[in-house]
Write an enzyme that holds these catalytic residues in place. Sequence first.
Site, mmCIF file in Angstrom:
data_model
loop_
_atom_site.group_PDB
_atom_site.id
_atom_site.type_symbol
_atom_site.label_atom_id
_atom_site.label_comp_id
_atom_site.label_asym_id
_atom_site.label_seq_id
_atom_site.Cartn_x
_atom_site.Cartn_y
_atom_site.Cartn_z
ATOM 1 N N ASP A 25 -75.221 -42.225 62.946
ATOM 2 C CA ASP A 25 -74.010 -42.929 63.351
ATOM 3 C C ASP A 25 -73.527 -43.719 62.141
ATOM 4 O OD1 ASP A 25 -72.079 -44.639 64.287
ATOM 5 O OD2 ASP A 25 -73.237 -45.330 66.027
ATOM 6 N N VAL A 26 -72.365 -43.356 61.620
ATOM 7 C CA VAL A 26 -71.916 -43.981 60.364
ATOM 8 C C VAL A 26 -71.575 -45.458 60.523
ATOM 9 C CG1 VAL A 26 -71.045 -41.823 59.357
ATOM 10 C CG2 VAL A 26 -69.470 -43.314 60.636
ATOM 11 N N TYR B 226 -55.354 -45.996 64.055
ATOM 12 C CA TYR B 226 -55.764 -44.934 63.117
ATOM 13 C C TYR B 226 -54.984 -45.032 61.800
ATOM 14 C CZ TYR B 226 -56.796 -40.023 61.774
ATOM 15 O OH TYR B 226 -57.182 -38.870 61.133
ATOM 16 N N LYS C 188 -56.704 -45.558 58.219
ATOM 17 C CA LYS C 188 -56.596 -44.564 57.146
ATOM 18 C C LYS C 188 -55.881 -45.118 55.911
ATOM 19 C CE LYS C 188 -58.793 -40.970 58.805
ATOM 20 N NZ LYS C 188 -60.153 -40.698 58.283
#
Length: 245
Positions: free
Chosen positions: A61-62, A153, A157
Amino acid sequence: MSGLLEGRRAIVTGAAQGIGLAIGAALADHGARVVLADLDGNRAEASAEAIGRGAIGVGCDVTDESEVNRLVDRAVDELGGLDLFVNNAGITRDASLKKMSVADFDAVITVHLRGTWLGLRAASAVMREAKSGSIVNLSSMSGKVGNPGQTNYSAAKAGVVGMTKAAAKELAHHGVRVNAVQPGLIRTPMTAAMTPEAFATTEATIPMRRAGEPGEVAGAVVFLASHLSSYMTGAVLEVAGGRGM
Ligand code: NAD
């Protein structure tokens, strides 16, 4: 394929499917030994088996500091070092501002920003000792132009771009390069969640008039991972069929 990345040791996160899997396969095609890491360890192992050529699948799990550190330690132990790290794991939780919950905002920011930062920190610690390495972060055109329904998002990003440039400046004199790619609309399980109408409407706005394939993003990552991009750091490559240029 070519031996462009012969002997290189690589980790790709979120690599059980979609763009991450295509990146893992492309790195292996060019001669790298690859660790595919994913939240879903079983699928990561199955994907590694499908790629073959010594690829290893690992659950990770990052967003979890100790899991990311263990992932890098394991790759260094099993492969003897680390030359390439691709921060690819990602999620979407799309909703209008009216409907988006704090949990949806936090989940997206955490996976993309904390996740990428943890990978960057752990990988660069190994690479700066070796005075060599290439890190590639997955941003998105959403982070450049902003997409309605993606305030979380798009922010994440765009944040990946800032993080890429800051890290590139910190690490350049240690021989470690950090670059990003900004895919546009790519055909993966993530975008399969869009309605066919929304997909077609977006596709119609693309100058090349089609969505991209995961392998077309992987091509840019292979370039950034290899010596062909040896004088590039802090760069952001758009892989978007001309969308948002
Ligand atoms: P996908 O949903 O098909 O695959 C993402 C993978 O990441 C999955 O296997 C998932 O299990 C894994 N993952 C999610 N959370 C994780 C976590 N916390 N730790 C580890 N693994 C985790 O997505 P995709 O379309 O292949 O996207 C890959 C990357 O490219 C993402 O960063 C995404 O934001 C970015 N991107 C995708 C598109 C597109 O159009 N598909 C466009 C621009 C950018």
